[in-house]
Scaffold this motif. Structure first.
Motif: not given
Lengths: 410, 410, 410
Positions: A5-13
């Motif tokens: 989930d954290i990776k996904a959030k970082l990728d959303e940047r």
């Protein structure tokens, strides 16, 4: 949130946008920040003048992590995890002090100033003191400023050292002292605190006191338009032999720049706050040397004093700010400076920023919040963090900026 | 708990029983409540008299979510997420005020009263103001009361509007004002706070002050047994042309009912607290109009004043209660009413309920707690929530009740 | 952390070492501790003298779990979950009191003192009172001391009862009273609080007041080296017919031991604090009977008073300590004892330990913390917990100790 989930959030940047909401208020994201950013970055930990003698120590915290700085018998300043190797108790409470050895308050395990275990009462015969020294933390000292990194493989430090030695040399921190320390809890995510500290888009409206001396409206790269005082300043510094920068890498930036016309110090009236200057050159009228480290700190060194700002995360919506003011070691409080007057401008500015950051946090918690474009080319070169580019993951603005040769020191 | 666990807990609910423990104290369940219930329900957000003029605004929070109500140039009241489209900062702090435009305190982005972005300084040329207006929140206004829903597809509102317009008309909220606002933190789950507010099984023993005027012992459907004052009340209201109800759907209920014999207002002695009545009909002696919205609010409108109660979740064991008292706009404090006397009864009652809810929370945290049968047919028709039926998932009691024609307004 | 992670952390434990970091500060680990340790262990819950008459009750909490002790009509003390079977409300607030029946403050459901439901107003006809009695908690009473266990299958109690009856008999707790109760919040994990309470490695340096009377430097098994006062003490106790122990199993330990030479009580000067002794034998000069239960408590019974210490976890870094002082029921405050003087030594010691535990917590939170060897053979036999062996998972030191016959009572 787990790591996926954290990776996904970082990728959303998105470049040039503020960050996804979770990066400002999620508890798992906060833990990730601590491990991935605060646990791996160089951090400004203090000043050598805070540890004047053999046995002097300074204890601080990086979030919940207690760190101990100690000047050993050779005069070298060392950094340790402030945690006894027996039961883990803190050896020294936060603050500064002096002790010939480091004695744990719990069971009196006693360490030498180099961190080696001297004695542990009543341990069995096969216990090996040599295996139970304090755990060291990476440390670097540059021109009187102490930097630490909790990682085993810290980011390269060489360029920073080289540039900062040249820039800081005139400020003579070897003969400085800490005149005042102030702490402030801001109920906002550390990224909101730092984004606020990195951009000056808000300064004109929110910091009228700061705006008296600080060029809040200067264009990028401190090009001051038609005004010629910037050119005069540059010429004067060249004459004095003071390098200007700007210089930097992805995790730090530094520049010496002119204050507003007629202003010699960052104070309410632009006049020095300390009768005895730190900088001899130009009688202390040398603008301000500003340097900043991602993710947590900046400092302004003007002719008569130095202001230091550090933000340490406490929780997803809580950050501890520590501010320090340094003056010449021979400046006498009540004679050469008034402490209340010395701290007034930055305390005022910090309280204004606390208000802004806390208000920002409450708004970012809105389900109506979405990352939005921010000014794509920061007005000031230190606005890097505002671009939404995560610290330590490169800074496209810095890279494009690096191509502009003007004012770059080489 | 993940969504599968949450689903399992919801499936554990038994009709006519209190709820499984996790629904009262689990952090993940709390987040689910916010998204599934508070994020999708119509909520009472205030009164039009709080926004008397163009530019008047009222800022409130639904949990951590900041909402802004604004009266625009056309006189329409709009609702927005109180979060600047730039960095997300709150535009207005909680409370009421007035401003010709909405200016973000952070970087002075400026919005028109209709939420459109008027100006954003220093943004690049390709920045489109039209894409950066405030995010709207669904809003409905009925007879001076403001309702919002954060979902894109809110529950049907038509029946509620139709019934409430008729019921509220005599109370003339267009000429009301807020005389007092009180907030109270209850260290209990919002469901315990609301269950307490929905049932009156506890009233006789715990609310002696309220019981003076409020019919805490009336049988279901306000059948008052042998006493004939209910029939007299019904006849008198019919004569005055005031509808009674009860009316309702799964997310709201409303009824006009008689106070105890001889009582004209909800006060310590049953006499009006305000010299200038809000209701002209019957000289203000019209019992109480009570309406309630799942999940969070209720109001009692008597002849001389209106009392409003709203509970907003803060955490699994923390709820913020906001209470408001409205009076006629021409009633003068100190002349027509005494503020301390006005608020005494409900403040007393709310503090008693805080004690009960907090005690309930501590007991529900017991490993000995199990969902147990509660009275299967609530004594009062507004006890619906007490049946353990989750808000917004239908209300079997209401359905069976709907078959009983007596007193039903059609 | 899920259960797999927790299992992995438990498996990381090394004999003779302090515990992995997560066992001292992780929230999921804390929940596991509550369920696996506090939810399954025998706990000291109070004293029979706190419930002197029929209807006397004492309400306490095990973490967040409310428990009610009640003396019923037969004189038996019962333990219940303090949670009404209706909505779960607490029946009695924390503390002691007396009531002929147990009446829920919420809806007046009324229970007999044996926990059976006497009346529940307005419930339907098919409601069965017999199915809605209070949920009982396992309870044992030994020589005036009350023990509870929240598990359905508690650890075997027989050996403990047999040994403690003999050891406690001379202390006549049937004629005791509670002279003072004190609570203290320690911002540290309960394991750090208890490890501190279990070892006396730190006592010499940190507890100078305690060290006046308590043999902080005695060798293991209370072998006092060349000094002969231990042998004299043993002979004197044998003459008085007072058993000494040590005795114990994995979840408890008990011993009667001599105070420092010339000291009769645990006080600042070694003299009794209460004029009327609890122990008749030897005029009250009988050393101290100390017993301790894993995971949470210990007590010291000297000739003139008894001191009780209980630690209840509140959160990963927060523990509530309750201390009680008992004296003879006929001792009159202000005449036979001065309350401030009575509590001085242990309040002083507890505050010193609070400081140590909180400092320990901060240090254990360090990324530099690693489990390290502690003294492999505890100096005192009650240091078991310090070995890093988790409570209730066996205690290797106790097992090896059991082979040493000296002083063992059989």
């Amino acid at each position: 949130m787990n790591l996926v989930d954290i990776k996904a959030k970082l990728d959303e940047r998105r470049p040039g946008h503020s960050l996804p909401q979770a990066l400002y208020n999620d508890a798992a994201m906060f833990d990730f920040d601590m491990a991935a950013i605060y646990g791996r970055s160089w951090l400004m930990a203090g000043f050598t003048c805070e540890l004047p003698e053999t046995g002097s120590y300074s204890a601080l915290k990086v979030g919940r992590w207690p760190i101990l700085l100690v000047r050993d018998k050779t005069g070298t300043i060392r950094a340790f995890h402030n945690s006894c190797r027996h039961r883990g108790a803190m050896l020294c409470k936060e603050g500064t002090g002096r002790s010939p050895r480091l004695v744990c308050p719990y069971h009196r395990w006693t360490y030498n100033l180099d961190g080696s275990l001297l004695s542990a009462a009543r341990m069995p015969e096969d216990f090996d003191n040599a295996e139970h020294g304090l755990r060291e933390v990476r440390i670097e000292v540059v021109s009187g400023v102490i930097y630490i990194c909790l990682a085993d493989n810290p980011p390269p430090f060489e360029a920073f050292r080289r540039e900062m030695e040249a820039l800081l040399a005139p400020h003579d921190l070897a003969h400085a002292k800490v005149a005042h320390v102030e702490t402030l809890t801001e109920y906002a995510n550390w990224k909101l605190v730092l984004e606020n500290g990195r951009e000056c888009y808000h300064c004109q409206a929110s910091h009228p006191e700061l705006a008296r001396t600080f060029p809040v409206s200067a264009s990028a790269y401190f090009e001051f338009g038609e005004a010629d005082h910037a050119a005069q300043y540059e010429a004067r510094m060249q004459e004095l032999g003071l390098p200007l920068g700007p210089v930097g890498e992805d995790w730090w930036q530094a520049i010496r720049f002119p204050l507003n016309p007629g202003m010699q110090s960052m104070s309410m009236d632009g006049q020095p706050l300390v009768a005895k200057p730190m900088v001899a050159a130009g009688n202390g009228d040398v603008g301000s040397l500003r340097w900043a480290l991602e993710p947590h700190s900046f400092a302004h060194a003007v002719g008569d004093h130095l202001f230091f700002f550090s933000a340490m995360p406490i929780g997803p919506r809580e950050t501890l700010v520590t501010a320090k003011w340094l003056v010449h070691q021979d400046a006498v409080e009540g004679v050469d400076y008034d402490r209340a007057a010395l701290v007034h401008l930055w305390n005022t500015t910090n309280l204004q920023d606390k208000e802004l950051a806390e208000n920002n946090q409450q708004g970012v918690d809105s389900p109506g919040y979405t990352p939005a474009p921010i000014r794509p080319r920061p007005k000031f070169w230190w606005c890097a963090l505002s671009t939404g580019t995560a610290p330590r993951h490169g800074n496209t603005w810095m890279k494009s900026w690096a191509k502009k040769p003007r004012r770059r020191r080489t």
